[in-house]
Design a protein around this motif. Sequence first.
Motif, mmCIF file in Angstrom:
data_model
loop_
_atom_site.group_PDB
_atom_site.id
_atom_site.type_symbol
_atom_site.label_atom_id
_atom_site.label_comp_id
_atom_site.label_asym_id
_atom_site.label_seq_id
_atom_site.Cartn_x
_atom_site.Cartn_y
_atom_site.Cartn_z
ATOM 1 N N ILE A 113 -65.065 -56.194 72.430
ATOM 2 C CA ILE A 113 -64.164 -56.798 71.459
ATOM 3 C C ILE A 113 -62.938 -55.898 71.369
ATOM 4 O O ILE A 113 -63.042 -54.715 71.029
ATOM 5 C CB ILE A 113 -64.817 -56.935 70.077
ATOM 6 N N LEU A 115 -59.938 -55.029 69.395
ATOM 7 C CA LEU A 115 -59.511 -55.204 68.012
ATOM 8 C C LEU A 115 -58.040 -54.826 67.879
ATOM 9 O O LEU A 115 -57.673 -53.658 68.023
ATOM 10 C CB LEU A 115 -60.378 -54.334 67.092
ATOM 11 N N LYS A 167 -59.255 -69.719 65.460
ATOM 12 C CA LYS A 167 -60.186 -69.013 64.583
ATOM 13 C C LYS A 167 -61.198 -69.959 63.954
ATOM 14 O O LYS A 167 -62.329 -69.568 63.663
ATOM 15 C CB LYS A 167 -59.412 -68.262 63.491
ATOM 16 N N LEU A 186 -59.178 -59.973 69.150
ATOM 17 C CA LEU A 186 -59.106 -60.578 67.823
ATOM 18 C C LEU A 186 -58.469 -59.593 66.853
ATOM 19 O O LEU A 186 -58.443 -58.390 67.092
ATOM 20 C CB LEU A 186 -60.491 -61.021 67.331
ATOM 21 N N ALA A 188 -58.561 -58.492 62.731
ATOM 22 C CA ALA A 188 -59.433 -58.647 61.559
ATOM 23 C C ALA A 188 -58.874 -57.936 60.331
ATOM 24 O O ALA A 188 -59.612 -57.674 59.380
ATOM 25 C CB ALA A 188 -60.828 -58.103 61.878
ATOM 26 N N SER A 212 -67.164 -60.047 59.619
ATOM 27 C CA SER A 212 -67.717 -60.773 60.774
ATOM 28 C C SER A 212 -67.566 -59.998 62.076
ATOM 29 O O SER A 212 -68.334 -60.238 63.022
ATOM 30 C CB SER A 212 -67.049 -62.141 60.900
ATOM 31 N N THR A 213 -66.598 -59.091 62.157
ATOM 32 C CA THR A 213 -66.413 -58.322 63.389
ATOM 33 C C THR A 213 -67.670 -57.536 63.732
ATOM 34 O O THR A 213 -68.123 -57.523 64.883
ATOM 35 C CB THR A 213 -65.212 -57.367 63.252
ATOM 36 N N LEU A 216 -70.433 -59.914 64.923
ATOM 37 C CA LEU A 216 -70.210 -60.376 66.289
ATOM 38 C C LEU A 216 -70.584 -59.287 67.290
ATOM 39 O O LEU A 216 -71.207 -59.555 68.318
ATOM 40 C CB LEU A 216 -68.744 -60.774 66.473
ATOM 41 N N ALA A 217 -70.184 -58.047 66.971
ATOM 42 C CA ALA A 217 -70.497 -56.931 67.862
ATOM 43 C C ALA A 217 -72.002 -56.720 67.973
ATOM 44 O O ALA A 217 -72.514 -56.375 69.052
ATOM 45 C CB ALA A 217 -69.817 -55.660 67.362
ATOM 46 N N ILE A 224 -66.530 -51.983 70.485
ATOM 47 C CA ILE A 224 -65.242 -52.215 69.829
ATOM 48 C C ILE A 224 -64.221 -51.252 70.394
ATOM 49 O O ILE A 224 -64.435 -50.035 70.412
ATOM 50 C CB ILE A 224 -65.347 -52.009 68.304
ATOM 51 N N ASP A 254 -72.575 -53.940 56.985
ATOM 52 C CA ASP A 254 -71.320 -54.650 57.207
ATOM 53 C C ASP A 254 -70.182 -54.130 56.340
ATOM 54 O O ASP A 254 -69.034 -54.060 56.785
ATOM 55 C CB ASP A 254 -71.509 -56.151 56.940
ATOM 56 N N MET A 261 -63.174 -49.844 59.447
ATOM 57 C CA MET A 261 -62.079 -50.547 60.101
ATOM 58 C C MET A 261 -60.763 -50.323 59.354
ATOM 59 O O MET A 261 -59.717 -50.066 59.957
ATOM 60 C CB MET A 261 -62.404 -52.046 60.168
#
Length: 294
Positions: A113, A115, A167, A186, A188, A212-213, A216-217, A224, A254, A261
């Motif tokens: 991903i 980012l 999206k 993407l 985020a 959600s990142t 998904l990972a 990432i 999460d 992030m």
Amino acid sequence: MLGKIGTYLAVGLLKFLALLPYGLVARFGDGLGWLLYQIPSSRKRVVHTNLRLCFPEWDDAERERVAGRHFRHAVRSYVERSYQWFGSARTIEKLVVVDSEIDLEDPDLPPTILLGYHFVAIEAASVAINHALKRRCGSLYQPFSNRDLDRIASEARGRFNAEMVSKSDSARAVIRMLRNRQPVMLGADMDYGLRNSAFVPFFGVPACTLTSTARLAATAPAQIIVFVGEVLPHYKGYRLKVFKPWADYPSGDDVADARRMNAVLEDLVRTMPEQYYWVHKRFKTRPPGEPGFY
């Protein structure tokens, strides 16, 4: 809101600007940004509100200086879509300096991903990284409300073998691409509302941030890698900076991953505060009971 004729006139202007020397177009965008900053507007107020929230230690003069420079960068970024949407591969190679801590052409790149944080050069960075990968790459985007403009923008952004994904249709498509070892770009770091989000600090202010990142990972699973676009001084183009993969991500928490992030983004913003996308209402969604800022 642009109608059909207005859309095609605007796109025609961008195509025309793409034929002119980059330095000339960049200076034009810079001057237009300076001019528009002199006019009171809701976006100008958003910029000042964001800077006041994130940098309370700044005095009025510093905030005014950064806000003015940012407005010029933001307007410039729209004018320079001419190159980013309609420039050839050779033009992109000439305009973007690639500074990567990974081998973007590695055929054994694991599910990844990419980012991208929303600095003003994210459009140039996204096109450049897609071109540099030399493979099909997924790219999530927020559709324009104008269907004609959305179609034209999607075709322009996807011309270097990108698979453009709205999206609203993203989750299954992203997992499919990652499991096929297809990198996915993407962003985020914007306020997309309460769904799949949590309030975590951004410069000390609770910000509605996507969780959600990390999921998904974990589902793919995928690594990432952060990438950032920087506008170079003296109208010299852009720098694409690609960092090493994050270690120990996702962590299984999460909220903690969303906080990480934002913390990484804060460090990057401090290196070039005038280039982060402050015209966006980053703190639009507030925790229950809190008044709005805008």
